[in-house]
Write an enzyme that holds these catalytic residues in place. Structure first.
Site, PDB file in Angstrom:
ATOM      1  N   GLY A  43      25.928 -15.326  62.165  1.00  0.00           N
ATOM      2  CA  GLY A  43      27.014 -14.256  61.961  1.00  0.00           C
ATOM      3  C   GLY A  43      25.985 -13.328  60.960  1.00  0.00           C
ATOM      4  O   GLY A  43      25.897 -11.747  60.928  1.00  0.00           O
TER       5      GLY A  43
ATOM      6  N   GLY B 214      27.743 -22.766  59.532  1.00  0.00           N
ATOM      7  CA  GLY B 214      27.045 -22.268  60.198  1.00  0.00           C
ATOM      8  C   GLY B 214      27.109 -21.255  61.682  1.00  0.00           C
ATOM      9  O   GLY B 214      26.104 -20.315  61.250  1.00  0.00           O
ATOM     10  N   CYS B 215      28.293 -20.827  61.513  1.00  0.00           N
ATOM     11  CA  CYS B 215      28.657 -19.803  62.373  1.00  0.00           C
ATOM     12  C   CYS B 215      28.570 -18.425  60.950  1.00  0.00           C
ATOM     13  O   CYS B 215      28.014 -17.632  61.676  1.00  0.00           O
ATOM     14  CB  CYS B 215      30.100 -19.876  62.403  1.00  0.00           C
ATOM     15  SG  CYS B 215      30.083 -21.211  63.666  1.00  0.00           S
ATOM     16  N   THR B 216      29.251 -19.115  60.153  1.00  0.00           N
ATOM     17  CA  THR B 216      28.935 -17.437  59.115  1.00  0.00           C
ATOM     18  C   THR B 216      27.197 -17.529  58.607  1.00  0.00           C
ATOM     19  O   THR B 216      26.622 -16.349  58.892  1.00  0.00           O
ATOM     20  CB  THR B 216      29.434 -18.150  57.481  1.00  0.00           C
ATOM     21  OG1 THR B 216      30.610 -18.469  57.418  1.00  0.00           O
ATOM     22  CG2 THR B 216      29.023 -17.353  56.619  1.00  0.00           C
TER      23      THR B 216
END
Length: 154
Positions: A49, A44-46
């Site tokens: 970003g 999710g963070c990738t």
């Protein structure tokens, strides 16, 4: 004391990728987007970003600087940034100074265990350092477009 909508954000200084110190005072005259995320190199963070990366030129055109913030260390951030080709700095907040200022630490559950983690959140600060928009409990799809539209309207 956590930030409040339509109020000035207390100045802060934090270490970021590229060996730079990021401070709100130094960013006066620019809009600032701070997006808080739980952990480098997670799905999710990738994706989140990458969304900010892909829209970065549009944020710049809107007069906005983008910064990702997590509790990961600088070395982890440098690797994550290089791997994903992020054109913006990632701020390391291991002591949770910024997380506390923006009130993004919350009780979470994973596999039945409770822990304190970063609630995916984004904040839009205007050129005078006033918090104008906040998004808490962010769901990644469509989020970057919403933040960009708000930055363009500010």
């Amino acid at each position: 004391m956590a930030v409040t909508l339509d109020q000035p954000v207390a100045d802060f200084s934090a270490l970021a990728t590229g060996g730079q110190a990021v401070s709100l005072a130094a960013l006066k005259g620019r809009k600032v987007v701070l997006y808080f995320y739980p952990k480098d190199n997670t799905p999710g963070c990738t994706t989140q970003g990458q969304g900010f990366r892909d829209a970065y030129a549009a944020f710049q055109a809107a007069g906005a600087e983008v910064f990702g913030v997590s509790r990961d260390g600088i070395k982890s951030h440098e690797n994550f940034k290089a791997k994903q080709g992020f054109p913006f700095a990632l701020i390391s907040d291991p002591d949770e100074t910024l997380c506390q200022l923006f009130g993004v630490i919350k009780l979470k559950k994973l596999y039945g265990k409770e822990y304190l983690g970063v609630d995916r959140s984004t904040f839009l600060i205007d050129e005078q350092g006033v918090l104008r928009r906040e998004w808490r409990g962010v769901k990644v799809p469509g989020h970057v477009d919403e933040v960009l539209a708000a930055a363009q309207q500010l």
